[in-house]
Design a protein around this motif. Sequence first.
Motif, mmCIF file in Angstrom:
data_model
loop_
_atom_site.group_PDB
_atom_site.id
_atom_site.type_symbol
_atom_site.label_atom_id
_atom_site.label_comp_id
_atom_site.label_asym_id
_atom_site.label_seq_id
_atom_site.Cartn_x
_atom_site.Cartn_y
_atom_site.Cartn_z
ATOM 1 N N GLY A 239 10.091 -6.141 -11.338
ATOM 2 C CA GLY A 239 10.258 -7.566 -11.557
ATOM 3 C C GLY A 239 9.651 -8.028 -12.861
ATOM 4 N N LEU A 240 9.781 -9.308 -13.106
ATOM 5 C CA LEU A 240 9.178 -9.941 -14.267
ATOM 6 C C LEU A 240 7.752 -10.347 -13.947
ATOM 7 C CD1 LEU A 240 12.236 -12.082 -15.360
ATOM 8 C CD2 LEU A 240 11.301 -10.093 -16.545
ATOM 9 N N CYS A 241 7.033 -10.792 -14.976
ATOM 10 C CA CYS A 241 5.610 -11.082 -14.810
ATOM 11 C C CYS A 241 5.346 -12.060 -13.661
ATOM 12 C CB CYS A 241 5.010 -11.605 -16.107
ATOM 13 S SG CYS A 241 5.873 -13.019 -16.806
ATOM 14 N N GLU B 33 -3.892 0.278 -11.687
ATOM 15 C CA GLU B 33 -3.229 1.420 -12.307
ATOM 16 C C GLU B 33 -2.103 1.945 -11.421
ATOM 17 O OE1 GLU B 33 -4.144 5.962 -13.779
ATOM 18 O OE2 GLU B 33 -5.797 4.509 -13.796
ATOM 19 N N LYS B 34 -2.375 2.087 -10.132
ATOM 20 C CA LYS B 34 -1.345 2.570 -9.206
ATOM 21 C C LYS B 34 -0.177 1.587 -9.126
ATOM 22 C CE LYS B 34 -4.012 5.540 -6.140
ATOM 23 N NZ LYS B 34 -3.049 6.625 -5.922
ATOM 24 N N THR B 35 -0.492 0.295 -9.159
ATOM 25 C CA THR B 35 0.553 -0.729 -9.117
ATOM 26 C C THR B 35 1.437 -0.647 -10.354
ATOM 27 O OG1 THR B 35 -0.850 -2.193 -7.789
ATOM 28 C CG2 THR B 35 0.979 -3.215 -8.971
ATOM 29 N N ALA B 36 0.815 -0.531 -11.520
ATOM 30 C CA ALA B 36 1.575 -0.464 -12.770
ATOM 31 C C ALA B 36 2.456 0.784 -12.825
ATOM 32 C CB ALA B 36 0.621 -0.491 -13.960
ATOM 33 N N ARG B 37 2.001 1.875 -12.245
ATOM 34 C CA ARG B 37 2.790 3.114 -12.250
ATOM 35 C C ARG B 37 3.933 3.073 -11.236
ATOM 36 N NH1 ARG B 37 0.509 7.230 -15.172
ATOM 37 N NH2 ARG B 37 -1.679 6.964 -15.729
ATOM 38 N N ALA B 38 3.746 2.344 -10.142
ATOM 39 C CA ALA B 38 4.725 2.364 -9.045
ATOM 40 C C ALA B 38 5.749 1.234 -9.102
ATOM 41 C CB ALA B 38 3.994 2.313 -7.702
ATOM 42 N N ILE B 39 5.370 0.099 -9.672
ATOM 43 C CA ILE B 39 6.260 -1.064 -9.657
ATOM 44 C C ILE B 39 6.559 -1.457 -11.102
ATOM 45 C CG2 ILE B 39 6.597 -3.417 -8.839
ATOM 46 C CD1 ILE B 39 4.462 -2.855 -6.688
ATOM 47 N N ARG C 166 0.829 -1.205 0.000
ATOM 48 C CA ARG C 166 0.000 0.000 0.000
ATOM 49 C C ARG C 166 0.865 1.258 0.000
ATOM 50 N NH1 ARG C 166 -5.405 -0.176 2.099
ATOM 51 N NH2 ARG C 166 -6.207 -2.292 2.098
ATOM 52 N N ASN C 167 1.913 1.246 0.781
ATOM 53 C CA ASN C 167 2.817 2.395 0.839
ATOM 54 C C ASN C 167 3.490 2.620 -0.511
ATOM 55 O OD1 ASN C 167 4.237 4.497 2.362
ATOM 56 N ND2 ASN C 167 6.028 3.200 2.030
ATOM 57 N N ARG C 168 3.929 1.546 -1.135
ATOM 58 C CA ARG C 168 4.635 1.658 -2.421
ATOM 59 C C ARG C 168 3.738 2.221 -3.520
ATOM 60 N NH1 ARG C 168 8.898 -1.641 -5.497
ATOM 61 N NH2 ARG C 168 9.176 -0.197 -7.229
ATOM 62 N N ILE C 169 2.457 1.815 -3.540
ATOM 63 C CA ILE C 169 1.583 2.277 -4.621
ATOM 64 C C ILE C 169 0.764 3.511 -4.244
ATOM 65 C CG2 ILE C 169 1.500 -0.029 -5.629
ATOM 66 C CD1 ILE C 169 -1.438 -0.203 -4.673
#
Length: 103
Positions: free
Chosen positions: A67-69, A30-36, A9-12
């Motif tokens: 990381g990878l998929c 969307e937040k995950t894709a932008r942050a990681i 949660r903190n990361r995204i």
Amino acid sequence: MDELNRLFRNRIGISNTDKITFEKLDLVLEKTARAIPFENLCVVGNRTAEITKENLVNKIMNHNEGGLCYELNSIFYLFLVENGFHAALVRGVIYDHRVSGGV
């Protein structure tokens, strides 16, 4: 709250008090894709590790790597489970008719 949940949660950028619902998954994705980032630096650097919860948290959350998929999907799966979803990991294969087989 589990450490992975808190760190994810903190990361995204999602509050620890926000309830993750099915209706909010588009925003979470969307937040995950932008942050990681999707990246292969560990593979190129020959620094791979077994896919475990501890190794994923250490790499992606503690060291702020991407990381990878199979790593990104696994950590997202663990995050969803921590938030009450009945998630499942599945395997996919891409089939290209032009080359008569999987890619």
